[in-house]
Design a protein around this motif. Structure first.
Motif, PDB file in Angstrom:
ATOM      1  N   TRP A  57      -1.526   8.629  -8.907  1.00 20.75           N
ATOM      2  CA  TRP A  57      -1.640   8.255  -7.613  1.00 20.75           C
ATOM      3  C   TRP A  57      -0.905   7.336  -7.640  1.00 20.75           C
ATOM      4  CZ3 TRP A  57      -0.683   2.951  -8.557  1.00 20.75           C
ATOM      5  CH2 TRP A  57      -0.563   2.291  -7.387  1.00 20.75           C
ATOM      6  N   PRO A  58       0.492   6.999  -9.105  1.00 22.36           N
ATOM      7  CA  PRO A  58       1.533   6.316  -8.909  1.00 22.36           C
ATOM      8  C   PRO A  58       2.356   7.373  -8.589  1.00 22.36           C
ATOM      9  CG  PRO A  58       0.766   6.045 -10.879  1.00 22.36           C
ATOM     10  CD  PRO A  58      -0.690   7.113 -10.281  1.00 22.36           C
ATOM     11  N   LEU A  59       2.280   8.728  -8.890  1.00 23.61           N
ATOM     12  CA  LEU A  59       3.450   9.536  -8.064  1.00 23.61           C
ATOM     13  C   LEU A  59       3.441   9.187  -5.810  1.00 23.61           C
ATOM     14  CD1 LEU A  59       2.834  12.698  -9.752  1.00 23.61           C
ATOM     15  CD2 LEU A  59       4.488  10.903 -10.640  1.00 23.61           C
ATOM     16  N   ALA A  60       2.087   8.977  -5.711  1.00 23.48           N
ATOM     17  CA  ALA A  60       2.572   8.386  -4.608  1.00 23.48           C
ATOM     18  C   ALA A  60       2.948   7.464  -3.526  1.00 23.48           C
ATOM     19  CB  ALA A  60       1.269   8.642  -3.842  1.00 23.48           C
ATOM     20  N   PRO A  78       3.443   2.355   2.852  1.00 17.28           N
ATOM     21  CA  PRO A  78       4.146   1.657   2.630  1.00 17.28           C
ATOM     22  C   PRO A  78       5.576   0.803   3.135  1.00 17.28           C
ATOM     23  CG  PRO A  78       5.286   3.954   2.657  1.00 17.28           C
ATOM     24  CD  PRO A  78       4.240   3.996   2.623  1.00 17.28           C
ATOM     25  N   PRO A  79       5.901  -0.135   3.045  1.00 18.19           N
ATOM     26  CA  PRO A  79       6.892  -1.341   3.638  1.00 18.19           C
ATOM     27  C   PRO A  79       8.168  -0.743   3.198  1.00 18.19           C
ATOM     28  CG  PRO A  79       6.526  -2.323   1.330  1.00 18.19           C
ATOM     29  CD  PRO A  79       5.189  -0.719   1.677  1.00 18.19           C
ATOM     30  N   SER A  80       9.094  -1.203   5.036  1.00 21.01           N
ATOM     31  CA  SER A  80      10.923  -0.311   4.570  1.00 21.01           C
ATOM     32  C   SER A  80      11.711  -1.610   3.529  1.00 21.01           C
ATOM     33  CB  SER A  80      11.467  -0.987   5.579  1.00 21.01           C
ATOM     34  OG  SER A  80      11.325  -1.598   7.110  1.00 21.01           O
ATOM     35  N   VAL A  81      12.553  -0.907   2.872  1.00 15.93           N
ATOM     36  CA  VAL A  81      13.558  -1.514   2.423  1.00 15.93           C
ATOM     37  C   VAL A  81      14.042  -3.194   4.126  1.00 15.93           C
ATOM     38  CG1 VAL A  81      15.867  -2.250   1.770  1.00 15.93           C
ATOM     39  CG2 VAL A  81      14.433   0.036   0.747  1.00 15.93           C
ATOM     40  N   ASP A 116       1.440  -1.487   0.140  1.00 14.05           N
ATOM     41  CA  ASP A 116       0.110  -0.114  -0.070  1.00 14.05           C
ATOM     42  C   ASP A 116       1.455   1.525  -0.055  1.00 14.05           C
ATOM     43  OD1 ASP A 116      -1.414   2.287   0.649  1.00 14.05           O
ATOM     44  OD2 ASP A 116      -2.999   1.534   1.951  1.00 14.05           O
ATOM     45  N   PRO A 117       0.561   2.152  -1.102  1.00 17.68           N
ATOM     46  CA  PRO A 117       1.514   3.078  -0.982  1.00 17.68           C
ATOM     47  C   PRO A 117       1.131   4.562  -0.007  1.00 17.68           C
ATOM     48  CG  PRO A 117      -0.139   3.738  -2.410  1.00 17.68           C
ATOM     49  CD  PRO A 117      -0.069   1.847  -2.359  1.00 17.68           C
ATOM     50  N   ASP A 124       7.808   5.485  -2.414  1.00 21.12           N
ATOM     51  CA  ASP A 124       8.281   4.956  -1.363  1.00 21.12           C
ATOM     52  C   ASP A 124       8.899   3.315  -1.870  1.00 21.12           C
ATOM     53  OD1 ASP A 124       9.200   6.950   0.208  1.00 21.12           O
ATOM     54  OD2 ASP A 124       7.357   6.601   1.840  1.00 21.12           O
ATOM     55  N   VAL A 125       7.695   3.032  -2.087  1.00 19.19           N
ATOM     56  CA  VAL A 125       7.648   1.589  -2.668  1.00 19.19           C
ATOM     57  C   VAL A 125       8.373   1.590  -4.156  1.00 19.19           C
ATOM     58  CG1 VAL A 125       5.786  -0.341  -3.252  1.00 19.19           C
ATOM     59  CG2 VAL A 125       5.035   1.378  -2.035  1.00 19.19           C
ATOM     60  N   TRP A 126       8.980   2.684  -5.149  1.00 17.97           N
ATOM     61  CA  TRP A 126       9.754   2.361  -5.845  1.00 17.97           C
ATOM     62  C   TRP A 126      11.143   2.027  -5.328  1.00 17.97           C
ATOM     63  CZ3 TRP A 126       8.465   2.554 -11.783  1.00 17.97           C
ATOM     64  CH2 TRP A 126       7.228   3.202 -12.288  1.00 17.97           C
ATOM     65  N   ARG A 127      11.366   3.509  -4.643  1.00 12.52           N
ATOM     66  CA  ARG A 127      12.744   2.807  -3.547  1.00 12.52           C
ATOM     67  C   ARG A 127      12.519   1.800  -2.867  1.00 12.52           C
ATOM     68  NH1 ARG A 127      11.638   8.840  -2.947  1.00 12.52           N
ATOM     69  NH2 ARG A 127      10.629   8.175  -1.160  1.00 12.52           N
ATOM     70  N   ALA A 128      11.807   1.495  -2.717  1.00 19.12           N
ATOM     71  CA  ALA A 128      11.694  -0.403  -2.205  1.00 19.12           C
ATOM     72  C   ALA A 128      11.728  -1.560  -2.904  1.00 19.12           C
ATOM     73  CB  ALA A 128      10.554  -0.880  -1.021  1.00 19.12           C
ATOM     74  N   ALA A 129      11.742  -0.995  -4.264  1.00 12.78           N
ATOM     75  CA  ALA A 129      11.715  -2.499  -5.126  1.00 12.78           C
ATOM     76  C   ALA A 129      13.359  -2.397  -6.058  1.00 12.78           C
ATOM     77  CB  ALA A 129      10.758  -1.713  -6.489  1.00 12.78           C
ATOM     78  N   GLU A 130      13.311  -1.042  -5.916  1.00 14.12           N
ATOM     79  CA  GLU A 130      15.428  -0.515  -5.678  1.00 14.12           C
ATOM     80  C   GLU A 130      15.922  -1.548  -5.056  1.00 14.12           C
ATOM     81  OE1 GLU A 130      16.366   3.125  -8.650  1.00 14.12           O
ATOM     82  OE2 GLU A 130      15.521   3.533  -6.582  1.00 14.12           O
ATOM     83  N   GLY A 131      15.924  -0.596  -3.703  1.00 15.56           N
ATOM     84  CA  GLY A 131      16.366  -1.984  -2.753  1.00 15.56           C
ATOM     85  C   GLY A 131      16.566  -3.491  -2.259  1.00 15.56           C
TER      86      GLY A 131
END
Length: 283
Positions: free
Chosen positions: A128-131, A98-101, A94-95, A134-141
């Motif tokens: 909405w996708p801009l919100a 968001p879950p942490s890395v 859920d953005p 944190d999830v995009w960063r988590a996916a990277e991590g």
């Protein structure tokens, strides 16, 4: 006792990138719907999924955390422990919470079996996708595939985020919810995503998007455009089990995909149906 591997495969032909499961045991695995999604009327446990995969000759599947369980991944955790050779998992994020890395790292180990994170934007506004930064960063991590269930009016914002995070492998579910009659400007927004090399489109949920029965002939033009713009290397097939069973036998979902891909070389069909998914989900 059911085999750990499920029914034997004969000439595996596909990797199903879009399936869901939910247990018949609602005491052990209670529903906690996300976004008020309806509770299923009947169970579709993992045993049914593995049976259906084997019957159709499908080699493996990505199992996406269903929204009816919300953030409780207990059943999917069990499913992945039981069938690590056939199934990979996509967790739900859920953005707005968001879950942490650090949280995700416990899931994204080879043993846990998760390969992707999903965000659901249905019913939300175009930004909405801009919100979900944190999830995009988590996916990277955690090197996760990021799946997005979005509506056509949200695709332009997806492009903005994909350009900001060019190393994230992004999969757009269900043709970005584009269907016959979708305004051309939104279809163009979907095609513009091809400019970001790590964005993939999922040829899934044909029955829900089409106004026809299988092979869903009214989607032919759209699939042809996707093949021309994205190429066979960046398309994936998914059935949307068990929802796909509302529109015919499981095998008809695979046959519909073959129908829409019949004009391309066999090697390219294999990419869309099997090889691309095996690569990005690391099977």
């Amino acid at each position: 006792m059911a085999s750990r591997r499920g029914p034997p495969l004969v000439d595996p032909v596909a990797f199903d990138t879009h399936t869901h499961v939910w247990s018949a045991d609602t005491a052990a695995f209670p529903f906690g719907p996300y976004d008020d999604v309806p509770v299923p009327r009947s169970p579709y446990p993992v045993e049914h999924l593995v049976r259906d995969l084997g019957t159709a000759g499908v080699a493996a599947a990505a199992v996406i955390q269903p929204r009816v369980y919300g953030p409780d991944h207990g059943y999917l955790d069990e499913v992945l422990r039981r069938f690590p050779d056939r199934l990979v998992g996509v967790c739900l994020a859920d953005p707005l919470r968001p879950p942490s890395v650090e949280e995700l790292r416990t899931r994204f180990t080879p043993r846990a079996g998760y390969r992707g994170i999903r965000m659901v934007g249905l019913g939300r506004d175009r930004s909405w996708p801009l919100a979900g930064a944190d999830v995009w960063r988590a996916a990277e991590g955690v090197d996760a595939v990021l799946s997005l269930l979005v509506e056509p009016h949200q695709l332009r914002a997806v492009l903005t985020m994909a350009r900001r995070h060019p190393t994230v492998t992004v999969v757009i579910d269900h043709l970005g919810y584009c269907r016959p009659g979708t305004p051309r400007r939104f279809v163009d927004d979907m095609l513009a995503l091809a400019d970001v090399p790590e964005v993939y489109l999922k040829l899934s949920a044909f029955g829900a998007l089409s106004g026809h029965t299988a092979p869903f002939q009214d989607l032919t033009g759209l699939v042809s455009e996707l093949l021309r713009v994205f190429g066979a290397d960046r398309l994936l097939w998914g059935s949307d089990l068990p929802h796909a069973l509302s529109y015919g036998e499981y095998s008809s979902s695979l046959e519909a995909a073959r129908h829409h891909l019949s004009g391309i070389p066999t090697s390219d069909r294999n990419k869309v149906l099997l090889a691309n998914a095996a690569r990005i989900y690391r099977r």
